[in-house]
Design a protein around this motif. Sequence first.
Motif, short mmCIF file in Angstrom:
data_model
loop_
_atom_site.label_atom_id
_atom_site.label_comp_id
_atom_site.label_asym_id
_atom_site.label_seq_id
_atom_site.Cartn_x
_atom_site.Cartn_y
_atom_site.Cartn_z
N SER A 1 -10.55 6.43 6.58
CA SER A 1 -9.13 6.70 6.94
C SER A 1 -9.14 8.18 7.57
O SER A 1 -8.21 8.56 8.36
N GLU A 2 -9.96 8.90 7.16
CA GLU A 2 -10.28 10.36 7.64
C GLU A 2 -10.63 10.17 9.30
O GLU A 2 -10.13 11.15 9.95
N SER A 3 -11.17 9.43 9.75
CA SER A 3 -11.74 9.39 10.88
C SER A 3 -10.66 8.40 11.89
O SER A 3 -10.71 8.54 13.26
N LEU A 4 -9.59 8.09 11.65
CA LEU A 4 -8.64 7.30 12.25
C LEU A 4 -7.91 8.42 13.01
O LEU A 4 -7.40 9.38 12.56
N PRO A 5 -7.52 7.99 14.40
CA PRO A 5 -6.54 8.83 15.09
C PRO A 5 -5.28 8.84 14.45
O PRO A 5 -4.46 9.55 15.02
N ILE A 6 -4.91 8.01 13.56
CA ILE A 6 -3.43 7.79 12.96
C ILE A 6 -3.69 8.55 11.62
O ILE A 6 -4.66 8.13 10.93
N SER A 7 -2.82 9.31 11.36
CA SER A 7 -2.67 10.17 10.05
C SER A 7 -2.37 9.26 8.81
O SER A 7 -1.66 8.06 9.20
N PRO A 8 -3.04 9.68 7.74
CA PRO A 8 -2.98 8.49 6.55
C PRO A 8 -1.39 8.66 6.33
O PRO A 8 -0.90 7.53 5.69
N GLU A 9 -0.66 9.73 6.47
CA GLU A 9 0.67 9.68 6.07
C GLU A 9 1.61 8.70 7.04
O GLU A 9 2.46 8.18 6.49
N ARG A 10 1.17 8.69 8.26
CA ARG A 10 1.77 7.51 9.11
C ARG A 10 1.53 6.14 8.70
O ARG A 10 2.28 5.21 8.73
N ILE A 11 0.34 6.00 8.35
CA ILE A 11 -0.14 4.77 7.58
C ILE A 11 0.78 4.41 6.50
O ILE A 11 1.29 3.30 6.30
N ASN A 12 0.86 5.48 5.48
CA ASN A 12 1.71 5.16 4.31
C ASN A 12 3.16 4.86 4.83
O ASN A 12 3.83 3.92 4.18
N ARG A 13 3.75 5.67 5.55
CA ARG A 13 5.19 5.15 5.91
C ARG A 13 5.25 3.90 6.61
O ARG A 13 6.30 3.19 6.27
N PHE A 14 4.25 3.60 7.41
CA PHE A 14 4.43 2.28 8.22
C PHE A 14 4.39 1.11 6.83
O PHE A 14 5.16 0.11 6.86
N ARG A 15 3.49 1.18 5.73
CA ARG A 15 3.39 0.44 4.73
C ARG A 15 4.83 0.37 4.01
O ARG A 15 5.05 -0.77 3.77
N SER A 16 5.47 1.38 3.60
CA SER A 16 6.63 1.33 2.94
C SER A 16 7.83 1.18 3.69
O SER A 16 8.62 0.23 3.22
N GLU A 17 7.99 1.36 4.90
CA GLU A 17 9.05 1.17 5.86
C GLU A 17 9.07 -0.43 6.39
O GLU A 17 10.03 -0.92 6.19
N ARG A 18 7.85 -0.62 7.18
CA ARG A 18 7.77 -2.05 7.60
C ARG A 18 7.17 -3.01 6.73
O ARG A 18 7.80 -4.07 6.72
N LEU A 19 6.40 -2.70 5.82
CA LEU A 19 5.75 -3.78 5.15
C LEU A 19 6.35 -3.80 3.64
O LEU A 19 5.93 -4.53 2.85
N GLY A 20 7.33 -2.87 3.44
CA GLY A 20 7.77 -2.71 2.06
C GLY A 20 8.54 -3.88 1.82
O GLY A 20 9.14 -4.04 0.53
N ASN A 21 9.36 -4.38 2.70
CA ASN A 21 10.53 -5.49 2.33
C ASN A 21 10.00 -6.93 2.77
O ASN A 21 10.71 -7.66 3.26
N ILE A 22 8.81 -7.16 2.33
CA ILE A 22 8.40 -8.71 2.75
C ILE A 22 9.25 -9.62 1.93
O ILE A 22 9.19 -9.46 0.65
N ARG A 23 9.63 -10.51 2.62
CA ARG A 23 10.51 -11.73 1.92
C ARG A 23 9.55 -12.66 1.26
O ARG A 23 8.62 -12.73 1.89
N PRO A 24 9.58 -13.37 0.17
CA PRO A 24 8.97 -14.12 -0.43
C PRO A 24 8.73 -15.45 0.45
O PRO A 24 9.65 -15.87 1.24
#
Length: 184
Positions: free
Chosen positions: A20-43
């Motif tokens: 994760s340290e070597s990715l051009p995307i920061s870990p903060e952006r990945i965590n924000r993507f997980r919480s905003e986009r993937l946080g409301n997965i419908r059953p």
Amino acid sequence: MSNTSIPSFPNMPSMPASFSESLPISPERINRFRSERLGNIRPLNEFFDRDRLSKPKGMGDIAQRLSYNLTHFQSNYIIIILGLLIYCMITNPYLLFAIIFIMFGLHFIRKMPPDQPLVFGQYVLTQKQLYTGLIIISIPLLWISSLGSTIFWIVGASGTLILGHAAFLEPGVDSGFASTADQV
């Protein structure tokens, strides 16, 4: 975070402690993507509700269903697209090799100090020359691995699956309450 490195040659960058340290995307952006986009997965029972499947009555009905379902099931649709991407990477080893090669090349060049060129035997290569060389190598590599047809396949398959699901699934009961609350 500590950056543990393995012994390296002079003028060579050190290896990262984690991927994760070597990715051009920061870990903060990945965590924000997980919480905003993937946080409301419908059953799954709501996503594959057979009782709500029906043929739309017309274009107005299709537009209403698309409007509701594309926002309501957005996270589920992102999962479908990611699944198709992973499927393409698994079934096309040339493309997987090309992407891994490009990622490691970018990581290697990015970790180099910008003011120190890479000395390779009698050749001195700057960061700009290394980026140019990586692009020159990457274009035929991606062409051979059929990146263009893979992109079109992913767009077509995901568009068909997502738009088909959104058009044939009736909006939930809560959509009626949302539209009446907007009118009040």
